[in-house]
Design a protein around this motif. Sequence first.
Motif, PDB file in Angstrom:
ATOM      1  N   TYR A  17       2.869   0.791 -11.076  1.00 38.61           N
ATOM      2  CA  TYR A  17       1.824   1.924 -10.892  1.00 38.61           C
ATOM      3  C   TYR A  17       1.230   2.962 -12.438  1.00 38.61           C
ATOM      4  CZ  TYR A  17       0.767   6.357  -7.506  1.00 38.61           C
ATOM      5  OH  TYR A  17       0.263   7.327  -7.613  1.00 38.61           O
ATOM      6  N   GLU A  18      -0.181   3.215 -11.772  1.00 37.97           N
ATOM      7  CA  GLU A  18      -0.320   3.438 -12.797  1.00 37.97           C
ATOM      8  C   GLU A  18      -1.623   4.583 -11.722  1.00 37.97           C
ATOM      9  OE1 GLU A  18      -3.627   3.287 -16.692  1.00 37.97           O
ATOM     10  OE2 GLU A  18      -2.837   1.684 -15.568  1.00 37.97           O
ATOM     11  N   ARG A  19      -1.634   5.961 -12.928  1.00 39.37           N
ATOM     12  CA  ARG A  19      -2.639   6.646 -12.248  1.00 39.37           C
ATOM     13  C   ARG A  19      -4.207   7.409 -13.234  1.00 39.37           C
ATOM     14  NH1 ARG A  19      -4.482  12.401 -11.759  1.00 39.37           N
ATOM     15  NH2 ARG A  19      -2.222  13.194 -12.621  1.00 39.37           N
ATOM     16  N   ARG A  20      -4.841   6.979 -13.582  1.00 37.34           N
ATOM     17  CA  ARG A  20      -6.112   7.018 -13.847  1.00 37.34           C
ATOM     18  C   ARG A  20      -6.912   7.992 -13.537  1.00 37.34           C
ATOM     19  NH1 ARG A  20      -5.969   0.940 -15.716  1.00 37.34           N
ATOM     20  NH2 ARG A  20      -8.153   1.672 -14.280  1.00 37.34           N
ATOM     21  N   GLY A  21      -7.736   8.748 -14.016  1.00 36.93           N
ATOM     22  CA  GLY A  21      -7.847  10.667 -13.170  1.00 36.93           C
ATOM     23  C   GLY A  21      -7.612  10.185 -12.277  1.00 36.93           C
ATOM     24  N   PRO A  22      -7.912  10.665 -10.836  1.00 32.75           N
ATOM     25  CA  PRO A  22      -8.685  10.424  -9.513  1.00 32.75           C
ATOM     26  C   PRO A  22      -8.242   8.880  -8.390  1.00 32.75           C
ATOM     27  CG  PRO A  22     -10.426  10.684  -9.549  1.00 32.75           C
ATOM     28  CD  PRO A  22     -10.153  10.256 -11.291  1.00 32.75           C
ATOM     29  N   VAL A  23      -7.784   8.189  -9.462  1.00 31.48           N
ATOM     30  CA  VAL A  23      -7.669   6.439  -9.319  1.00 31.48           C
ATOM     31  C   VAL A  23      -6.450   6.512  -9.299  1.00 31.48           C
ATOM     32  CG1 VAL A  23      -8.639   4.119  -8.316  1.00 31.48           C
ATOM     33  CG2 VAL A  23     -10.090   6.106  -9.429  1.00 31.48           C
ATOM     34  N   ALA A  24      -5.303   5.784  -8.213  1.00 25.75           N
ATOM     35  CA  ALA A  24      -4.445   5.702  -8.450  1.00 25.75           C
ATOM     36  C   ALA A  24      -4.632   3.726  -8.226  1.00 25.75           C
ATOM     37  CB  ALA A  24      -3.102   5.436  -7.264  1.00 25.75           C
ATOM     38  N   TYR A  25      -3.414   3.362  -9.098  1.00 24.75           N
ATOM     39  CA  TYR A  25      -3.821   1.598  -9.514  1.00 24.75           C
ATOM     40  C   TYR A  25      -3.017   1.153  -9.219  1.00 24.75           C
ATOM     41  CZ  TYR A  25      -7.837   2.460 -11.904  1.00 24.75           C
ATOM     42  OH  TYR A  25      -9.351   2.798 -12.062  1.00 24.75           O
ATOM     43  N   VAL A  26      -2.125   0.476  -8.213  1.00 27.41           N
ATOM     44  CA  VAL A  26      -1.618   0.138  -7.127  1.00 27.41           C
ATOM     45  C   VAL A  26      -1.038  -1.393  -7.586  1.00 27.41           C
ATOM     46  CG1 VAL A  26       0.342  -0.503  -5.725  1.00 27.41           C
ATOM     47  CG2 VAL A  26      -0.331   1.212  -5.887  1.00 27.41           C
ATOM     48  N   THR A  27      -0.118  -2.356  -8.572  1.00 23.38           N
ATOM     49  CA  THR A  27      -0.669  -3.821  -9.179  1.00 23.38           C
ATOM     50  C   THR A  27       0.539  -4.398  -8.390  1.00 23.38           C
ATOM     51  OG1 THR A  27      -2.527  -2.793 -10.601  1.00 23.38           O
ATOM     52  CG2 THR A  27      -1.477  -5.407 -11.219  1.00 23.38           C
ATOM     53  N   LEU A  28       0.277  -5.774  -7.056  1.00 27.42           N
ATOM     54  CA  LEU A  28       1.182  -6.979  -7.777  1.00 27.42           C
ATOM     55  C   LEU A  28       1.293  -7.669  -8.986  1.00 27.42           C
ATOM     56  CD1 LEU A  28      -0.058  -7.990  -4.191  1.00 27.42           C
ATOM     57  CD2 LEU A  28       0.949  -6.449  -3.986  1.00 27.42           C
ATOM     58  N   ASN A  29       3.043  -7.707  -8.956  1.00 29.89           N
ATOM     59  CA  ASN A  29       3.506  -8.044 -10.661  1.00 29.89           C
ATOM     60  C   ASN A  29       4.473  -9.246  -9.939  1.00 29.89           C
ATOM     61  OD1 ASN A  29       3.230  -8.292 -12.848  1.00 29.89           O
ATOM     62  ND2 ASN A  29       4.717  -6.546 -13.073  1.00 29.89           N
ATOM     63  N   ARG A  30       3.994 -10.011  -9.673  1.00 30.23           N
ATOM     64  CA  ARG A  30       4.952 -11.237 -10.115  1.00 30.23           C
ATOM     65  C   ARG A  30       3.838 -12.268 -10.045  1.00 30.23           C
ATOM     66  NH1 ARG A  30       8.098 -13.406  -5.013  1.00 30.23           N
ATOM     67  NH2 ARG A  30       9.559 -13.787  -6.783  1.00 30.23           N
ATOM     68  N   PRO A  31       3.086 -12.240 -11.191  1.00 27.08           N
ATOM     69  CA  PRO A  31       2.242 -13.679 -11.340  1.00 27.08           C
ATOM     70  C   PRO A  31       2.094 -14.523 -11.630  1.00 27.08           C
ATOM     71  CG  PRO A  31       2.563 -12.246 -13.364  1.00 27.08           C
ATOM     72  CD  PRO A  31       3.254 -11.182 -12.010  1.00 27.08           C
ATOM     73  N   ARG A  32       3.659 -14.850 -11.862  1.00 28.96           N
ATOM     74  CA  ARG A  32       4.172 -16.413 -12.283  1.00 28.96           C
ATOM     75  C   ARG A  32       4.471 -17.108 -11.048  1.00 28.96           C
ATOM     76  NH1 ARG A  32      10.874 -17.367 -14.514  1.00 28.96           N
ATOM     77  NH2 ARG A  32      11.046 -19.722 -14.148  1.00 28.96           N
ATOM     78  N   TYR A  33       4.695 -15.876  -9.577  1.00 26.99           N
ATOM     79  CA  TYR A  33       4.430 -17.061  -8.710  1.00 26.99           C
ATOM     80  C   TYR A  33       3.234 -16.338  -7.803  1.00 26.99           C
ATOM     81  CZ  TYR A  33       9.491 -17.534 -10.122  1.00 26.99           C
ATOM     82  OH  TYR A  33      10.706 -17.745 -10.743  1.00 26.99           O
TER      83      TYR A  33
END
Length: 288
Positions: A17-33
């Motif tokens: 989870y990261e917020r940059r300005g007015p946008v929250a970035y939610v990233t699925l983080n199991r790239p290995r699978y």
Amino acid sequence: MPTPTPTPPDHQEPVLYERRGPVAYVTLNRPRYRNAQNSAMTYALDAAFYRAAEDSEVKVVVLAGAGEHFSAGHDIGTPERDAHLPFERKAGLWWDHSDKHGAESRFARESEVYLGMCRRWRELPKPVVASVQGACVAGGLMLAWICDLIVASEDAFFADPVVRMGIPGVEYFAHPWVMPPRIAKEFLYTGDRMPARRAYEVGMVNRVVERAELAERTEELALRIAEMPRLGLALTKRAVNQAEDLQGLHTGMDSVFGLHHLAHAHNAETAADSLGGMDVSAMKKASS
């Protein structure tokens, strides 16, 4: 009280989870699978959406997947598969599935982590933009479809191959609403991949961009939306969602969810397991 599973063995958070300005970035983080969705990821995703909803600085949410693929679907075979474990239930009132058996367990769990979670995420009162690359398969479709807009890279593809399990599509059965019914039937009957350009043609995707430009173009769209007033966006989203529900989306999903579990029960009686004996390698081959 049931408690969530601990952080995966590699200590990698399943959702970033990261917020940059007015946008929250939610990233699925199991790239290995290929970002396969285990319960730990699902509940982490739920927490991230709540966080974005509660932050008054956030106007728009971007949902993305780390690595080469958005999401290859539900976790049906990684070392971190946790379908048998209890979690603190949040999406509904069904009982804990982990100490139950058969349909009593499957129906309770999927009512919570699949249909229940997706329905609630669809109602997040802020626009959500999916940023999709590579595979968006089965359970991955569910995550993309709860989003208001979808930006896809040229190499993205969409597929729901679960009919090979004898099951009539994934639990969040939005198929006849995100694409025309005859296209939805072909999509399900064949289990074939739908390329991003075809998904755009049938109205399932808003924009198709070069892979190298996906993040930038998604951010541009999110920032453009963020110029609108927060309440105006929330009410507009509610208006369109209500129109979809009046067209049968909510009740249609209820009816298909019952058929979905009839298929699970049939498989459990006649095949190797409730998935019709289709393991990870078989499903990967089917959607290739």
